[in-house]
Design a protein around this motif. Structure first.
Motif, short mmCIF file in Angstrom:
data_model
loop_
_atom_site.label_atom_id
_atom_site.label_comp_id
_atom_site.label_asym_id
_atom_site.label_seq_id
_atom_site.Cartn_x
_atom_site.Cartn_y
_atom_site.Cartn_z
N CYS B 342 36.44 6.67 -3.13
CA CYS B 342 36.22 7.25 -3.86
C CYS B 342 36.99 7.95 -5.04
O CYS B 342 36.92 8.09 -6.05
CB CYS B 342 35.49 8.56 -2.87
N LEU B 343 37.96 8.52 -4.05
CA LEU B 343 39.36 8.70 -5.30
C LEU B 343 39.60 7.90 -6.42
O LEU B 343 40.14 8.52 -6.97
CB LEU B 343 40.94 8.67 -4.31
N ALA B 344 39.87 6.39 -6.38
CA ALA B 344 39.77 5.47 -6.93
C ALA B 344 39.15 5.17 -8.15
O ALA B 344 38.95 4.45 -8.94
CB ALA B 344 40.47 3.96 -6.27
N GLY B 345 37.63 5.30 -7.49
CA GLY B 345 36.92 5.90 -8.70
C GLY B 345 35.88 4.66 -7.99
O GLY B 345 34.86 3.95 -9.22
N LEU B 346 35.84 3.97 -7.34
CA LEU B 346 35.18 2.72 -6.83
C LEU B 346 33.84 2.35 -6.06
O LEU B 346 33.15 1.83 -6.34
CB LEU B 346 35.78 1.32 -5.95
N ILE B 347 34.14 3.58 -5.79
CA ILE B 347 32.61 4.30 -4.82
C ILE B 347 32.53 5.75 -5.90
O ILE B 347 33.28 6.36 -5.10
CB ILE B 347 32.67 4.20 -2.91
N PRO B 348 31.34 5.92 -6.17
CA PRO B 348 30.94 6.92 -6.81
C PRO B 348 30.34 8.32 -5.06
O PRO B 348 29.84 7.27 -4.72
CB PRO B 348 29.54 6.96 -7.35
N PRO B 349 30.82 9.30 -5.19
CA PRO B 349 30.57 10.18 -4.35
C PRO B 349 29.05 10.59 -3.67
O PRO B 349 28.12 10.40 -4.71
CB PRO B 349 30.99 11.63 -4.37
N ARG B 350 28.34 10.24 -2.77
CA ARG B 350 26.76 10.38 -2.51
C ARG B 350 26.62 11.71 -2.80
O ARG B 350 25.36 11.74 -4.31
CB ARG B 350 26.63 9.90 -1.58
N LYS B 351 27.16 12.94 -3.45
CA LYS B 351 27.08 14.36 -3.61
C LYS B 351 28.12 14.35 -4.00
O LYS B 351 29.34 14.19 -4.05
CB LYS B 351 26.41 14.54 -2.55
N GLY B 352 28.57 15.77 -4.79
CA GLY B 352 29.06 16.31 -5.56
C GLY B 352 29.72 15.16 -6.65
O GLY B 352 28.52 14.34 -7.13
N ARG B 353 31.13 16.09 -6.92
CA ARG B 353 31.49 13.87 -8.39
C ARG B 353 33.34 14.33 -8.20
O ARG B 353 33.60 15.55 -7.34
CB ARG B 353 30.83 15.56 -10.04
N ARG B 354 32.95 13.37 -9.31
CA ARG B 354 34.56 13.50 -9.20
C ARG B 354 35.08 13.11 -10.69
O ARG B 354 34.26 13.05 -11.27
CB ARG B 354 35.31 11.45 -8.70
N GLU B 355 36.20 13.66 -10.53
CA GLU B 355 37.05 13.59 -12.35
C GLU B 355 38.17 13.11 -12.31
O GLU B 355 38.72 13.71 -12.08
CB GLU B 355 36.50 15.08 -12.51
N GLY B 356 37.88 12.16 -12.87
CA GLY B 356 39.50 11.69 -13.53
C GLY B 356 39.33 10.65 -13.79
O GLY B 356 38.10 9.40 -13.85
N PRO B 357 40.60 9.48 -14.41
CA PRO B 357 40.60 8.12 -14.63
C PRO B 357 40.22 7.49 -13.51
O PRO B 357 40.37 7.96 -12.41
CB PRO B 357 41.88 8.05 -15.41
N SER B 358 40.05 5.85 -13.38
CA SER B 358 39.69 5.23 -12.69
C SER B 358 40.69 5.41 -12.23
O SER B 358 41.97 5.01 -12.67
CB SER B 358 39.36 3.58 -13.66
N GLY B 359 41.29 4.45 -11.19
CA GLY B 359 42.02 4.51 -10.40
C GLY B 359 42.25 2.86 -9.49
O GLY B 359 41.38 2.72 -9.30
#
Lengths: 242, 528
Positions: B342-359
């Motif tokens: 999730c941190l790396a952005g490879l799997i999107p969170p099921r709920k909530g959001r991720r903000e930032g570049p791909s890791g």
């Protein structure tokens, strides 16, 4: 209830029904078999409807091939369908394509009945104890069953690594190119894992051809034979009535 | 005391290899003795263990020279499987070596192979499950539903049930959370047992070992003796070879470099009373504090789940700053790898959001990163200009293997190559490292730590998943502790890793350096 039965009589009965389904070219019989197996799974074993429907998708696709061939290419497939119709116990009232479609579903549902109500470990043990399946083959089968979820996890890692390299998001379903790209590392993983498992089993005393005991084997119960007997008798009755 | 193992001039060479993987060496293990086999990565420790019962050359192709006897009998007089009645082996990766379908199947496997009666087997299985703390209702549980740490516990239960005269264990605690590792070590190395063990993680086993045998880089014996004597007299030599030594030994050597003499002890706690007032231990234990950069990644009330799997972490809110190293700790199965994706952005969170570049993630299985047929080709495929490949490989200590296939590298080399590939370009400002030190020797671990700090200094944001609290302390500015489906604690590494109550509640153990952190705290209070 069916889950409590010994796997071998249950397997024998399922094979007999599948055999009958192959031999009896009658839509009514196929529908009856399908309904019976579905009823046992849904009504008695309480298997979720979506799961049963999802399991039937490959069988339906397979059967649909017969159906469309029969309807759309009746002339071209005439010989094959005629061969099918000339089987024993054939009822000519229905379209052969429809019968073949129903047969695929019926065989699929009976297979699902066995698979969803049988513990694979107990089945392999029963095969080793009662049908002399060599222990090396039995434990290789168990390893294969362990391998499936592990391969699934490994595929996810490989797909994520590939997506990272390509700078693309991981797709929900892999495309053919992606499938090809992960297949070689996956094969390497499977071979390495199988080799390690084989070495570990030998280190723990597994010797082909040597006697070994079993800590727990599911004993045959009266209920197993009653179930088998009733199943066969019911099959005979159905065939006779039809 | 009669001998359990007698190796006389044993050397093992794999098929098509040009030099011996281990040996020639002479090794004796007496019955009732617990011997630790120590050495740098790739020195042939596992090879030696595999040849003890004849698995090499019978099951694994290779050539063994010299005399090898178990309990006075030549090893080759019996097949490897026949030795299972007297020798029990515990492999490093239980995930890949379990044989049964259920927990009970697995524990009884070796007993069934000896054709013991069902009643005896049931009693032994129940006893072993009780010893290892496995719940009794797990008997019918499928192996495939267990986490890596739980599988290792089942493997240990199977080994105890075997009741063999000699136990051979290859890194048995490598994949376990610290709390579980201590329990495994206590059971495995109980007094009276005859054990030959290979383990990099010295903390849980050091007090339980009678003798240490150290192999050098070339696979030949370097030194042997009681742990206290070996680490006291040869600590510096071992460190030079990149071999793990106790933290107390490493600290003593570092202090000696500063002109501070402390006695040679094995436990850090014994060292504390001898530390001179005013001594600054922080540079030896923790990274130099650096000002946090701008925030580049944020998870906001995210629910994290593996693909097609259920949610394993709920309501995770955290931020990563440039130049920061975040440690992610937690017991086995806490969801650390899912959070990494999730941190790396490879799997999107099921709920909530991720903000930032791909890791990017440096996966635990480094081989997942490789797709070319040589180390050099991997670099080119990653977009490194041809002229810069040699410098990149030299920087990561991989120049000598540039032409090799990546799969033929050692574990440490594979990890370094994966990191080199992920950091060779500026594509990923966020890097997540999943257990980057698992199975590495001291040289490999310090190398990885050095690279992590260098990458942080270059402005990258890093998250490091680790079981090793001392490693987390040495490289992380901040740590979070995952357990029970969420974040249980978050804060500066030094503060969180001293919270004994929290760590024990989630099945973790404080770092080996904990007494030193307490001492530092006391010194700071006095200075105030």
């Amino acid at each position: 209830m069916l889950s409590q039965l010994h796997p071998l009589p249950k397997m024998a009965l399922c094979l007999i029904w599948i055999g009958a389904s192959v031999l009896v070219f009658d839509l009514r019989f196929q529908v009856m078999t399908l309904t019976l197996a579905f009823g046992l799974l849904w009504g008695v074993e309480r298997v979720a409807l979506w799961k049963l429907l999802a399991l039937m998708v490959p069988f339906a696709l397979f059967g649909f091939g017969f159906l469309t061939t029969s309807v759309l290419f009746n002339k071209e497939s005439g010989f094959a369908l005629q061969m099918a119709q000339e089987q024993a116990m054939t009822s000519p009232d229905f379209s052969p394509g429809l019968v073949l479609f129903a047969r695929a579903l019926a065989c699929g549902m009976v297979s699902a009945l066995f698979a969803l109500t049988t513990d694979p470990g107990q089945l392999v043990r029963a095969l080793m104890v009662h049908l002399r399946l060599p222990a090396s083959v039995g434990f290789a089968l168990m390893q294969a069953m362990h391998l499936v979820p592990d391969l699934g996890r490994e595929v996810q890692v490989l797909r994520m690594a590939r997506a990272m390299r390509l700078g693309k998001p991981v797709r929900r379903m892999p495309g053919p190119r992606e499938g090809m790209a992960v297949s070689i590392p996956l094969l390497a993983f499977a071979i390495r894992r199988a080799s390690r498992a084989a070495v570990a089993m030998e280190a723990r005393g597994l010797r082909p051809g040597q006697p070994r005991s079993q800590m727990q084997t599911q004993p045959f119960q009266k209920a197993d034979w009653v179930f088998l007997g009733l199943g066969v008798a019911f099959l005979g009755l159905v065939i006779r009535v039809l | 005391m009669s001998e359990a193992v007698r190796c006389e001039g044993v050397a093992v060479r794999y098929l098509f290899a040009t030099r011996d993987a281990v040996g020639p060496l002479t090794l004796h293990v007496a019955q009732g003795e617990r011997v630790l086999l120590l050495g740098p990565s790739g020195c042939g420790k596992s090879t030696l263990l595999h040849s003890l019962t004849g698995l090499i050359p019978t099951a694994i192709p290779g050539d063994r020279r010299g005399g090898l006897h178990l309990f006075g009998q030549a090893v080759e007089s019996r097949r490897p499987a026949d030795w299972a009645d007297r020798v029990a082996m515990l492999f490093q990766d239980a995930d890949q070596t379990l044989a049964g379908f259920t927990v009970a199947d697995e524990i009884a496997f070796a007993l069934e192979n000896r054709a013991l009666s069902p009643a005896v087997m049931v009693a032994r299985v129940e006893k072993a499950m009780a010893q290892t703390g496995l719940p009794t209702d797990w008997k019918g549980r499928r192996i495939s539903t267990l986490s890596g740490g739980q599988k290792q516990l089942v493997a240990l239960a199977a080994l105890l049930a075997q009741g063999a005269d000699l136990v051979v264990a290859d890194e048995p605690t490598a994949s376990l959370a610290p709390g579980a590792a201590k329990g495994v070590a206590d059971l495995l190395l109980a007094p009276g047992k005859t054990v030959l063990i290979v383990d990099h993680r010295l903390g849980p086993i050091l007090d339980l070992i009678d003798r240490v045998v150290v192999l050098g880089r070339c696979g030949r014996p370097l030194v042997e003796g009681p742990p206290g004597a070996v680490f006291a007299s040869h600590g510096a030599t071992l460190a030079e070879q990149g071999i793990w030594t106790p933290l107390a030994t490493r600290l003593r050597l570092a202090l000696a470099g500063q002109g501070v003499e402390v006695p040679a002890v094995l436990q850090v706690g014994e060292l504390v009373p001898h530390l001179p007032r005013g001594l600054d231990l922080a540079p030896m234990l923790m990274p130099a504090p650096c000002p946090p950069g701008p925030e580049i990644l944020r998870l906001h009330q995210a629910d994290c789940a593996p693909p097609f799997g259920p949610v394993v972490l709920r309501d995770v809110s955290l931020a990563l700053r440039a130049g920061e190293v975040l440690g992610i700790l937690g017991p086995n199965g806490a969801g650390k790898s899912t959070l990494a994706a999730c941190l790396a952005g490879l799997i999107p969170p099921r709920k909530g959001r991720r903000e930032g570049p791909s890791g990017a993630i440096a996966f635990q299985n480094a081989e997942a990163h490789f797709s070319a047929d040589s180390v050099q080709a991997e670099c080119l495929a990653m977009g490194v200009p041809g002229a810069k490949v040699a410098a990149l490989l030299a920087d990561w200590g991989l120049a000598q293997v540039a032409g090799q296939h990546p799969f033929t590298l050692s574990m440490g080399q594979k990890r370094r190559l994966a990191l080199a590939l992920l950091t060779a370009t500026d594509r990923w400002p966020v890097l997540v490292l999943d257990e980057p030190t698992a199975g590495l020797d001291h040289a490999g671990t310090t190398g990885v730590a050095r690279h992590i700090r260098r990458l942080a200094a270059s402005g990258k944001a890093l998250a490091v998943i680790t079981h090793d609290a001392d490693f987390a302390l040495s490289v992380c500015d901040r740590v979070i502790v995952l357990a029970h489906g969420g974040v249980q604690a978050s804060g500066p590494a030094r503060a969180v890793l001293r919270d004994v109550a929290l760590l024990s509640r989630v099945g973790l153990a404080p770092p080996e350096a904990a007494p030193l952190l307490d001492w530092m705290e006391t010194q700071e209070r006095i200075a105030c």
